[in-house]
Design an enzyme around this catalytic site. Structure first.
Site, short mmCIF file in Angstrom:
data_model
loop_
_atom_site.label_atom_id
_atom_site.label_comp_id
_atom_site.label_asym_id
_atom_site.label_seq_id
_atom_site.Cartn_x
_atom_site.Cartn_y
_atom_site.Cartn_z
N HIS A 42 0.85 -1.19 0.00
CA HIS A 42 0.00 0.00 0.00
C HIS A 42 0.88 1.24 0.00
O HIS A 42 2.10 1.13 0.15
CB HIS A 42 -0.90 0.02 1.24
N HIS A 124 5.31 6.06 -1.19
CA HIS A 124 6.13 4.89 -1.51
C HIS A 124 5.41 3.62 -1.07
O HIS A 124 4.57 3.65 -0.18
CB HIS A 124 7.50 4.97 -0.82
#
Length: 173
Positions: A42, A124
């Protein structure tokens, strides 16, 4: 008895994007570390940490009040951060729509007593934790991620992965 929950807001990939992100793990050197389970991949929007029961309703309301538009991410970069010792994938350029989503969510959460993160936002996907330094790499084939919703997720480490479960989801419109 109700309990504190370890919560965070995130962008949660669909199955196709998840498969492509998991495939990026094969590009990393086969080094020591803790591989992130594919179902846990995620992009964090806001990390809340341990949230008391009496604050959880406010957090849900704050997220429901977010107005943001769908956008696309181009995950085209692999890199390593030495201090947290993680290998990650992310966009070279952060879309303005993502920055507005993070800012709006953070502003709404302050009404619930949540403190904003101190470091600048850098989207990220963590691929590998507790690893040794690796090389930065521009991906020959980027992962295109159409973002149409965000989620509130709970962290439940210590059991069998996946360690994260979605509590609630909100569409971007």
């Amino acid at each position: 008895m109700a309990r504190n929950k370890r919560l965070f807001f995130a962008l949660w990939p669909d199955q196709e994007v998840r498969s492509q992100l998991a495939g990026l793990q094969t590009l990393l050197p086969q080094v020591q570390g803790n591989w992130v389970h594919p179902m846990d991949l995620h992009i964090t929007l806001q990390f809340l940490g341990s949230v008391p029961v009496n604050q959880q309703h406010c957090i849900l309301q704050a997220a429901s009040a977010v107005q943001a538009v769908p956008f696309a991410l181009e995950i085209n970069h692999l890199d390593f951060w030495p201090k947290p010792r993680i290998a990650w994938a992310g966009p070279e350029k952060t879309p303005e729509e993502l920055l507005r989503l993070v800012k709006t969510l953070g502003r709404n959460l302050r009404e619930c007593g949540c403190k904003p993160e101190k470091s600048p936002y850098r989207p990220h996907v963590t691929l590998l934790r507790k690893t040794t330094p690796g090389m930065a790499l521009v991906l020959p084939q980027p992962v295109f991620w159409p973002v149409e919703h965000f989620v509130l997720a709970e962290s439940c480490p210590g059991s069998e992965p996946p360690w994260y479960k979605i509590v609630e989801s909100w569409p971007l419109s």
